[in-house]
Design an enzyme around this catalytic site. Sequence first.
Site, PDB file in Angstrom:
ATOM      1  N   TYR A 102       0.942   7.377  15.516  1.00 38.73           N
ATOM      2  CA  TYR A 102      -0.111   6.423  15.149  1.00 38.73           C
ATOM      3  C   TYR A 102      -1.490   7.056  15.311  1.00 38.73           C
ATOM      4  CZ  TYR A 102      -2.860   2.091  15.209  1.00 38.73           C
ATOM      5  OH  TYR A 102      -3.781   1.108  14.949  1.00 38.73           O
ATOM      6  N   ALA A 103      -1.701   7.773  16.420  1.00 38.85           N
ATOM      7  CA  ALA A 103      -2.990   8.419  16.652  1.00 38.85           C
ATOM      8  C   ALA A 103      -3.277   9.461  15.575  1.00 38.85           C
ATOM      9  CB  ALA A 103      -3.021   9.055  18.043  1.00 38.85           C
ATOM     10  N   ALA A 104      -2.255  10.223  15.188  1.00 36.74           N
ATOM     11  CA  ALA A 104      -2.447  11.243  14.164  1.00 36.74           C
ATOM     12  C   ALA A 104      -2.817  10.612  12.827  1.00 36.74           C
ATOM     13  CB  ALA A 104      -1.181  12.089  14.016  1.00 36.74           C
ATOM     14  N   ILE A 128      -7.643  -5.213  20.826  1.00 34.32           N
ATOM     15  CA  ILE A 128      -7.978  -6.497  20.208  1.00 34.32           C
ATOM     16  C   ILE A 128      -6.743  -7.393  20.280  1.00 34.32           C
ATOM     17  CG2 ILE A 128      -8.876  -7.644  18.152  1.00 34.32           C
ATOM     18  CD1 ILE A 128     -10.801  -5.588  19.460  1.00 34.32           C
ATOM     19  N   SER A 153      -8.839   3.453  14.389  1.00 31.87           N
ATOM     20  CA  SER A 153      -8.534   2.916  15.708  1.00 31.87           C
ATOM     21  C   SER A 153      -9.126   3.849  16.740  1.00 31.87           C
ATOM     22  CB  SER A 153      -7.012   2.840  15.907  1.00 31.87           C
ATOM     23  OG  SER A 153      -6.684   2.589  17.257  1.00 31.87           O
ATOM     24  N   VAL A 192       0.815  -1.221   0.000  1.00 32.30           N
ATOM     25  CA  VAL A 192       0.000   0.000   0.000  1.00 32.30           C
ATOM     26  C   VAL A 192       0.842   1.262   0.000  1.00 32.30           C
ATOM     27  CG1 VAL A 192      -1.929  -1.177   1.120  1.00 32.30           C
ATOM     28  CG2 VAL A 192      -0.268   0.078   2.531  1.00 32.30           C
ATOM     29  N   LYS A 232      -4.231   7.628  12.316  1.00 34.65           N
ATOM     30  CA  LYS A 232      -5.567   7.040  12.386  1.00 34.65           C
ATOM     31  C   LYS A 232      -6.638   8.124  12.488  1.00 34.65           C
ATOM     32  CE  LYS A 232      -4.816   2.601  12.076  1.00 34.65           C
ATOM     33  NZ  LYS A 232      -5.327   1.832  10.906  1.00 34.65           N
TER      34      LYS A 232
END
Length: 252
Positions: A154-156, A187, A141, A63, A158
Amino acid sequence: MRLSGKKALMIGAATGIGRAAAVQFVDNGADIVIADINLPAAEETIASLARSGRHASAVTCDVRDEASVRDAVSTAASQMGGIDTLVFFAGLQKLGHAEQFAAADWDAVFDVNARGTFLATKYAVPFIRRAGGGSVITTSSLAGLRGAPGMTGYAAAKGAVIAYTVALAQELAPDNIRVNSVLPGWIDTPFNNPAIALMGGVEAHGDVVKRIVPLGRQGTPDEVAPIYVFLASEESRYITAKQMMVDGGMAH
């Protein structure tokens, strides 16, 4: 057979939540193509399916590479005779506090999570439009809404997926294409191993989960997969631009 007749391209579905969803898509009557950078794992998932006459195949897709995404979409459409459902699972976690976070890691996280989502929709949407409409399902997420220490990149990324999903839903609504995002919480998959390490290991992570998740445990991929089935099905035909949280009650 809630997905009978559906033709789904599932990007990043070789393992984890994506694998569980692929199983449930085929069980519910869909034709699928799994496009994944890990082709052996994708082929193993395909081999494990009880196909019941449905088409199920695997193709390579990175990707981060626009040509790879374009070719995977084209191949999937050729193999299935079209695409009316796109499900994007591919993701990357790189964690660390902002002042120590490498710019290259920031770029890598955005390349897979945000840019990858964009490229998948860029090339799949024309086929979905040609099919008369359908469903696009992205994977964000809970971190994209709430964030956490050490998860800024990662938060930015997502969070960007959520914003893109909402905007794209409005853009594609006249074409009868619905666009929604699934937001898993904790999860139980190897994907979360970097976060577990950041939190101090399995025992420390387990203590945190018991404290912050009202249901008191992690979810399983099989518990998340039905949300993707629902969003791909005609049961959700009046739902678009939504964030579907599967988090054991964390966001309340």
